[in-house]
Design an enzyme around this catalytic site. Sequence first.
Site, PDB file in Angstrom:
ATOM      1  N   ASP A 265       0.865  -1.167   0.000  1.00 54.67           N
ATOM      2  CA  ASP A 265       0.000   0.000   0.000  1.00 54.67           C
ATOM      3  C   ASP A 265       0.912   1.230   0.000  1.00 54.67           C
ATOM      4  O   ASP A 265       2.129   1.129   0.146  1.00 54.67           O
ATOM      5  CB  ASP A 265      -0.974  -0.018   1.186  1.00 54.67           C
TER       6      ASP A 265
HETATM    7  C1  NOJ Z   1      -4.067   3.951   0.012  1.00 52.31           C
HETATM    8  C2  NOJ Z   1      -5.246   3.033   0.129  1.00 52.31           C
HETATM    9  O1  NOJ Z   1      -5.202   2.350   1.364  1.00 52.31           O
HETATM   10  C3  NOJ Z   1      -5.314   2.005  -0.985  1.00 52.31           C
HETATM   11  O2  NOJ Z   1      -6.494   1.280  -0.864  1.00 52.31           O
HETATM   12  C4  NOJ Z   1      -5.203   2.681  -2.316  1.00 52.31           C
HETATM   13  O3  NOJ Z   1      -5.323   1.749  -3.352  1.00 52.31           O
HETATM   14  C5  NOJ Z   1      -3.876   3.416  -2.384  1.00 52.31           C
HETATM   15  N1  NOJ Z   1      -3.852   4.424  -1.348  1.00 52.31           N
HETATM   16  C6  NOJ Z   1      -3.629   4.067  -3.743  1.00 52.31           C
HETATM   17  O4  NOJ Z   1      -4.418   5.147  -3.932  1.00 52.31           O
END
Ligand code: NOJ
Length: 737
Positions: A265
């Site tokens: 993430d």
């Molecule tokens: C953080 C989020 O937790 C995740 O779900 C997302 O895909 C990413 N950012 C990218 O935007």
Amino acid sequence: MSDRQKFIDSLLGKMTLQEKVGQLNLYNGTWEFTGPVPEDDDSQRKSENIKRGLVGGMLNVLTAAGTREAQHLAVAHSRLGIPLLFGYDVIHGYKTMAPIPLAQAASWDPQVARKCAKLAALEASASGINWTFAPMIDITRDPRWGRMMEGPGEDPYLGSVMAEAWVRGFQGDDLSRTDTIAACAKHFAAYGFSEAGRDYNTVDIGHSTLYNIVLPPFKAAARADVATFMNGFNELNGIPVTGSEFLQRQILKESWQWEGFVVSDWASIAEMITHGYARDLQDAAKKALSAGCDMDMESKAYEKHLDQLVVEGRMDQTLLDDAVRRILQVKYDLGLFKDPYRYCDPQREQSSILTGENLAVSREAARKSIVLLKNENQLLPLPKNEIKIGVIGSLAQDKDIPLGSWRAQAEQNSAVSLLEGLKALTGPENIRFAEGYKLTRGDRSFLYELDMVEEDESGFDEAVEMAQNCDLVVMAMGEDCWQTGEGRSQTDIGLKGSQTALLSRILAVNQKVVVIMMSGRSLAITEVAEAVPALLQVWHLGSEAGHAMAEVIFGDYNPSGKLPVSFPRHGGQVPVYYNHKNTGRPTTNPHDDGMVFWSHYTDCENSPLFPFGYGLSYSKFEYADFQLSADRIRSGESIKATVKLKNSGPFDGEEVVQLYIRDHVASVTRPVKELKDFQKVFLVAGQEQTITFEISEETLCFYDNQGNLICEPGEFTIMVGGCSLQLLKQMLSYEVV
Ligand code: NOJ
């Protein structure tokens, strides 16, 4: 050896160490590709690195032209011309918004979920995207957590059915088609169990919950061949999941034999330092790759440290090769090596986004996601004519909130409001409107927190006067979509501002009030639910929200949704969920009548206000004659469970027939109920049908604390019905021979 393997082996053979590490880097696109690249920012370095073949993919680079330009940097300039992946959070639509995922789960219809994902893929792929960071399949029991809106709710079985449907919707049967995109099952794992519902918070759960509740939807996604997984921000039992070898290598890649790649993430590799798990970025890089995290989103940990770690012999090169292979495989499956520009077609972008056809898919999903929670004296559906309807609430005229959180490229204010929908269906002459309350103010965007409007009562008098002069009131209540989503947890899951105060004033002059509840979570709405005769839970329904709501309100569509999460009576009851354990003291002991020593609250019932699986119809569904084809089952056998379902009401309609089990004695205690199967059935008024479920050993299995799927002999209650709290029962025993 397959062509794919031959191709990738040969490519891997040509790659330098730096190029291999490069495939593991995912960059955020911070500049406008269609314009000139500014010289003095990071973007310059990023584009230089792409040209040197040191980048595997980008996120947040959009449009056919933008992605083409970025792809050109990689393909035309880099030594091996390996194409980039373009990832984006296409969660419930790209420009045409479908209902939020929690609402889609409320349809209990995998076809709805599949079509919504297919639509999202169609539009995103027409705009250059070949990879979505969805589906989010984190099971959660905590509505304080803002990301409840993004997932399938509280149940692992419903979550698994939805997970499979979403993956198949995004990816289709063939990932190399230009209208399908790679999906990403996230967040692996247990992010939905953040302590106290606070986003990014610590998770500490036992193995029984992990194996039986958290992991099944991920396993279903892996089985449906989801191309990628994303790990998460949370730690699980002391180990940040980004650095968890147990989850990523042992379970996902070894036990489940899954062949895709895992992306971190956003900056979650670097955050392992803050967690107190890695000493520095190099240590974090080493721990993440060793644990099976293949791609680095925005930590720059791999980019800065992996080659050195390999050169110094501190990182096993085979782990790096394995990660690169997994990423190249997905690129191969997407067809990017054949034509890296296949998703960059401006003509398709022009013609296939926000079409009437796409809006129709969204509208159908929206009507199927609505849940009827209360309907005293058949107040609903409303007649279309000869009735003066007073519509109240800022949410009723809002054209933005129904789009929901995580709305990709939806135009602001592009949803059909409730007010517009009602007027379109009945004619504006029957409708009057008063705003009454205001909900939120401030910067209404994805990035910032809202200012809640507290007690603004300036619009009350106008609304009350209007209510007095109307036959009936439709009042929109609930929450702003920006009260939900990432980084938006709340301690109070009741209604904000002056909504409830206004409702009391309205009820004093007109008791015929239909409440339309918009939310991205299960709210604590006891006061409202008790006070009004009719209540519809409509979530955030997307672009066509107003039309879908109006169709249900006027009976053009008979509501068929069921709750995918329990609605608490009070915020302090959270977590409240249907598949809880029995405890040693579930009820008062009859001998100790009046004593306090049992598992309860002294100020609130244990049961939820509205249970999981609950939802009414304008018609009436009756269950009778529940039978099992045998009262015992031996290993290897299966039996049939049948029940007669009759639509005894005046409307044609759909019912979700749910099958639950209870395993009475087991080596690890089992919940009081577990959903094991369901069917959504359409019956015309008066029709009766026998519904059949198959029950096999598999239905009776559970995971022990070592993660083995086991089935133990003993007594089971098999239950069937239209809601987790109202079920017909039969006993079944299971024998091992
Ligand atoms: C953080 C989020 O937790 C995740 O779900 C997302 O895909 C990413 N950012 C990218 O935007």
